[in-house]
Write a protein that holds these residues in place. Structure first.
Motif, PDB file in Angstrom:
ATOM      1  N   PHE A   1       0.848  -1.170   0.000  1.00 37.17           N
ATOM      2  CA  PHE A   1       0.000   0.000   0.000  1.00 37.17           C
ATOM      3  C   PHE A   1       0.891   1.230   0.000  1.00 37.17           C
ATOM      4  O   PHE A   1       1.802   1.314   0.822  1.00 37.17           O
ATOM      5  CB  PHE A   1      -0.883   0.037   1.249  1.00 37.17           C
ATOM      6  N   HIS A   2       0.579   2.137  -0.903  1.00 39.13           N
ATOM      7  CA  HIS A   2       1.378   3.353  -1.037  1.00 39.13           C
ATOM      8  C   HIS A   2       2.844   2.948  -1.175  1.00 39.13           C
ATOM      9  O   HIS A   2       3.193   2.155  -2.011  1.00 39.13           O
ATOM     10  CB  HIS A   2       1.128   4.311   0.116  1.00 39.13           C
ATOM     11  N   ASP A   3       3.702   3.454  -0.316  1.00 32.36           N
ATOM     12  CA  ASP A   3       5.131   3.144  -0.431  1.00 32.36           C
ATOM     13  C   ASP A   3       5.566   2.076   0.562  1.00 32.36           C
ATOM     14  O   ASP A   3       6.749   1.838   0.739  1.00 32.36           O
ATOM     15  CB  ASP A   3       5.945   4.420  -0.224  1.00 32.36           C
ATOM     16  N   ARG A   4       4.623   1.420   1.206  1.00 29.94           N
ATOM     17  CA  ARG A   4       4.959   0.439   2.236  1.00 29.94           C
ATOM     18  C   ARG A   4       4.692  -0.974   1.733  1.00 29.94           C
ATOM     19  O   ARG A   4       3.687  -1.237   1.090  1.00 29.94           O
ATOM     20  CB  ARG A   4       4.148   0.704   3.499  1.00 29.94           C
ATOM     21  N   ILE A   5       5.594  -1.870   2.097  1.00 30.44           N
ATOM     22  CA  ILE A   5       5.445  -3.284   1.771  1.00 30.44           C
ATOM     23  C   ILE A   5       4.982  -4.012   3.040  1.00 30.44           C
ATOM     24  O   ILE A   5       5.615  -3.898   4.098  1.00 30.44           O
ATOM     25  CB  ILE A   5       6.787  -3.900   1.300  1.00 30.44           C
ATOM     26  N   TYR A   6       3.886  -4.746   2.919  1.00 30.55           N
ATOM     27  CA  TYR A   6       3.397  -5.589   4.000  1.00 30.55           C
ATOM     28  C   TYR A   6       3.638  -7.024   3.569  1.00 30.55           C
ATOM     29  O   TYR A   6       3.125  -7.463   2.548  1.00 30.55           O
ATOM     30  CB  TYR A   6       1.900  -5.365   4.245  1.00 30.55           C
ATOM     31  N   GLU A   7       4.433  -7.734   4.342  1.00 29.20           N
ATOM     32  CA  GLU A   7       4.719  -9.132   4.032  1.00 29.20           C
ATOM     33  C   GLU A   7       3.760 -10.007   4.815  1.00 29.20           C
ATOM     34  O   GLU A   7       3.624  -9.868   6.035  1.00 29.20           O
ATOM     35  CB  GLU A   7       6.158  -9.472   4.406  1.00 29.20           C
ATOM     36  N   LEU A   8       3.089 -10.911   4.108  1.00 21.60           N
ATOM     37  CA  LEU A   8       2.143 -11.815   4.741  1.00 21.60           C
ATOM     38  C   LEU A   8       2.720 -13.222   4.713  1.00 21.60           C
ATOM     39  O   LEU A   8       3.183 -13.688   3.680  1.00 21.60           O
ATOM     40  CB  LEU A   8       0.809 -11.786   4.005  1.00 21.60           C
ATOM     41  N   ARG A   9       2.687 -13.887   5.858  1.00 21.67           N
ATOM     42  CA  ARG A   9       3.179 -15.264   5.965  1.00 21.67           C
ATOM     43  C   ARG A   9       2.015 -16.161   6.366  1.00 21.67           C
ATOM     44  O   ARG A   9       1.220 -15.800   7.235  1.00 21.67           O
ATOM     45  CB  ARG A   9       4.292 -15.348   7.003  1.00 21.67           C
ATOM     46  N   PHE A  10       1.937 -17.334   5.734  1.00 21.57           N
ATOM     47  CA  PHE A  10       0.805 -18.235   5.921  1.00 21.57           C
ATOM     48  C   PHE A  10       1.290 -19.639   6.220  1.00 21.57           C
ATOM     49  O   PHE A  10       2.381 -20.017   5.839  1.00 21.57           O
ATOM     50  CB  PHE A  10      -0.025 -18.328   4.627  1.00 21.57           C
ATOM     51  N   ASN A  11       0.414 -20.430   6.824  1.00 23.63           N
ATOM     52  CA  ASN A  11       0.684 -21.851   6.953  1.00 23.63           C
ATOM     53  C   ASN A  11      -0.254 -22.665   6.068  1.00 23.63           C
ATOM     54  O   ASN A  11      -0.241 -23.884   6.117  1.00 23.63           O
ATOM     55  CB  ASN A  11       0.543 -22.310   8.412  1.00 23.63           C
ATOM     56  N   HIS A  12      -1.063 -21.985   5.239  1.00 22.73           N
ATOM     57  CA  HIS A  12      -2.013 -22.705   4.389  1.00 22.73           C
ATOM     58  C   HIS A  12      -2.157 -21.982   3.053  1.00 22.73           C
ATOM     59  O   HIS A  12      -2.430 -20.785   3.010  1.00 22.73           O
ATOM     60  CB  HIS A  12      -3.363 -22.801   5.095  1.00 22.73           C
ATOM     61  N   GLU A  13      -1.997 -22.730   1.973  1.00 22.88           N
ATOM     62  CA  GLU A  13      -2.028 -22.158   0.625  1.00 22.88           C
ATOM     63  C   GLU A  13      -3.380 -21.524   0.297  1.00 22.88           C
ATOM     64  O   GLU A  13      -3.435 -20.532  -0.436  1.00 22.88           O
ATOM     65  CB  GLU A  13      -1.686 -23.251  -0.405  1.00 22.88           C
ATOM     66  N   ASP A  14      -4.489 -22.066   0.828  1.00 20.93           N
ATOM     67  CA  ASP A  14      -5.808 -21.482   0.557  1.00 20.93           C
ATOM     68  C   ASP A  14      -5.905 -20.041   1.053  1.00 20.93           C
ATOM     69  O   ASP A  14      -6.542 -19.198   0.423  1.00 20.93           O
ATOM     70  CB  ASP A  14      -6.924 -22.309   1.193  1.00 20.93           C
ATOM     71  N   LEU A  15      -5.300 -19.747   2.196  1.00 26.86           N
ATOM     72  CA  LEU A  15      -5.295 -18.375   2.707  1.00 26.86           C
ATOM     73  C   LEU A  15      -4.560 -17.447   1.748  1.00 26.86           C
ATOM     74  O   LEU A  15      -5.037 -16.358   1.433  1.00 26.86           O
ATOM     75  CB  LEU A  15      -4.638 -18.312   4.088  1.00 26.86           C
ATOM     76  N   LYS A  16      -3.407 -17.892   1.291  1.00 26.47           N
ATOM     77  CA  LYS A  16      -2.633 -17.102   0.340  1.00 26.47           C
ATOM     78  C   LYS A  16      -3.446 -16.838  -0.920  1.00 26.47           C
ATOM     79  O   LYS A  16      -3.512 -15.703  -1.402  1.00 26.47           O
ATOM     80  CB  LYS A  16      -1.316 -17.789  -0.002  1.00 26.47           C
ATOM     81  N   ASN A  17      -4.076 -17.862  -1.458  1.00 22.79           N
ATOM     82  CA  ASN A  17      -4.853 -17.710  -2.687  1.00 22.79           C
ATOM     83  C   ASN A  17      -6.012 -16.737  -2.504  1.00 22.79           C
ATOM     84  O   ASN A  17      -6.287 -15.905  -3.367  1.00 22.79           O
ATOM     85  CB  ASN A  17      -5.363 -19.067  -3.167  1.00 22.79           C
ATOM     86  N   THR A  18      -6.706 -16.828  -1.381  1.00 21.13           N
ATOM     87  CA  THR A  18      -7.826 -15.923  -1.103  1.00 21.13           C
ATOM     88  C   THR A  18      -7.348 -14.482  -1.052  1.00 21.13           C
ATOM     89  O   THR A  18      -7.956 -13.588  -1.649  1.00 21.13           O
ATOM     90  CB  THR A  18      -8.505 -16.301   0.228  1.00 21.13           C
ATOM     91  N   LEU A  19      -6.250 -14.242  -0.349  1.00 23.04           N
ATOM     92  CA  LEU A  19      -5.743 -12.866  -0.231  1.00 23.04           C
ATOM     93  C   LEU A  19      -5.123 -12.376  -1.531  1.00 23.04           C
ATOM     94  O   LEU A  19      -5.209 -11.192  -1.849  1.00 23.04           O
ATOM     95  CB  LEU A  19      -4.755 -12.763   0.926  1.00 23.04           C
ATOM     96  N   ASP A  20      -4.514 -13.281  -2.302  1.00 20.28           N
ATOM     97  CA  ASP A  20      -3.998 -12.896  -3.626  1.00 20.28           C
ATOM     98  C   ASP A  20      -5.119 -12.343  -4.499  1.00 20.28           C
ATOM     99  O   ASP A  20      -4.929 -11.367  -5.217  1.00 20.28           O
ATOM    100  CB  ASP A  20      -3.345 -14.087  -4.331  1.00 20.28           C
ATOM    101  N   VAL A  21      -6.287 -12.966  -4.435  1.00 21.89           N
ATOM    102  CA  VAL A  21      -7.421 -12.495  -5.234  1.00 21.89           C
ATOM    103  C   VAL A  21      -7.916 -11.151  -4.698  1.00 21.89           C
ATOM    104  O   VAL A  21      -8.100 -10.195  -5.454  1.00 21.89           O
ATOM    105  CB  VAL A  21      -8.560 -13.542  -5.240  1.00 21.89           C
ATOM    106  N   TYR A  22      -8.115 -11.056  -3.395  1.00 23.43           N
ATOM    107  CA  TYR A  22      -8.682  -9.838  -2.811  1.00 23.43           C
ATOM    108  C   TYR A  22      -7.758  -8.637  -3.006  1.00 23.43           C
ATOM    109  O   TYR A  22      -8.206  -7.549  -3.354  1.00 23.43           O
ATOM    110  CB  TYR A  22      -8.972 -10.039  -1.319  1.00 23.43           C
ATOM    111  N   PHE A  23      -6.456  -8.831  -2.776  1.00 23.81           N
ATOM    112  CA  PHE A  23      -5.499  -7.721  -2.839  1.00 23.81           C
ATOM    113  C   PHE A  23      -4.725  -7.695  -4.163  1.00 23.81           C
ATOM    114  O   PHE A  23      -3.645  -7.117  -4.238  1.00 23.81           O
ATOM    115  CB  PHE A  23      -4.507  -7.824  -1.668  1.00 23.81           C
ATOM    116  N   ARG A  24      -5.247  -8.306  -5.212  1.00 22.93           N
ATOM    117  CA  ARG A  24      -4.509  -8.499  -6.463  1.00 22.93           C
ATOM    118  C   ARG A  24      -3.916  -7.224  -7.035  1.00 22.93           C
ATOM    119  O   ARG A  24      -2.829  -7.243  -7.580  1.00 22.93           O
ATOM    120  CB  ARG A  24      -5.377  -9.209  -7.498  1.00 22.93           C
ATOM    121  N   GLU A  25      -4.583  -6.085  -6.920  1.00 20.66           N
ATOM    122  CA  GLU A  25      -4.025  -4.879  -7.528  1.00 20.66           C
ATOM    123  C   GLU A  25      -2.869  -4.278  -6.723  1.00 20.66           C
ATOM    124  O   GLU A  25      -2.197  -3.375  -7.204  1.00 20.66           O
ATOM    125  CB  GLU A  25      -5.093  -3.832  -7.829  1.00 20.66           C
TER     126      GLU A  25
END
Length: 171
Positions: free
Chosen positions: A1-25
């Motif tokens: 967001f803006h000039d900041r990088i937020y790193e997300l760490r998961f223990n389940h691929e489904d969570l990553k996929n869901t957030l990839d879709v929601y935050f895709r842009e």
């Protein structure tokens, strides 16, 4: 967001996929140093042996959250209906619980982290709905239950762009 990088760490691929879709842009592939790391762990309902304090926006509203401040500086927040828990201490953030089933809780949490960071600058948070058209925004502010979301959805049906039905950040 803006000039900041937020790193997300998961223990389940489904969570990553869901957030990839929601935050895709907002996804970036290059890895710069993260402004903040957020860990999300899919588990069964966690049980913590603490005396949580109930939180209600107003006495007549149903309880949505309970919290406890721990001796190590963390605030542990429990979403009462879903059993999802969040542990927060400055830039250390953790979400744990049935996150696949309640991914909206995780998305709201990530948005809240971003909003909190924005509010340290020259931004203000409003309990409001927002719509936009042609680069111009309309903010609809009113108490809970007075039709902000309904009005904004009507305007979206009339061709305006959806911004938010609950919170708007203005600069």
């Amino acid at each position: 967001f803006h000039d900041r990088i937020y790193e997300l760490r998961f223990n389940h691929e489904d969570l990553k996929n869901t957030l990839d879709v929601y935050f895709r842009e907002w996804l970036v592939q290059e890895h710069k140093e993260a402004f903040q790391v957020v860990k999300a762990y899919e588990t069964e309902l966690p049980e913590f042996d603490h005396d949580f304090i109930e939180y209600r926006e107003t006495p007549e509203k149903r309880m949505k959250e309970a919290y406890v401040d721990l001796s190590n500086g963390y605030r542990l927040i429990k979403k009462v209906k879903t059993g999802v828990h969040f542990a927060v201490k400055e830039k250390d953030c953790l979400a744990i619980g049935p996150l696949k089933a309640y991914s909206n809780q995780l998305i709201n949490y990530l948005n809240a982290i971003f909003m909190e960071d924005e509010l340290h600058g020259d931004h203000m948070l409003f309990h409001a709905a927002g719509v936009a058209a042609n680069g111009e925004g309309i903010v609809i502010a009113a108490p809970s239950g007075k039709g902000k979301s309904t009005t904004s959805l009507y305007l979206v049906n009339e061709g305006l762009d959806f911004v938010s039905n609950d919170r708007v950040i203005l600069q």
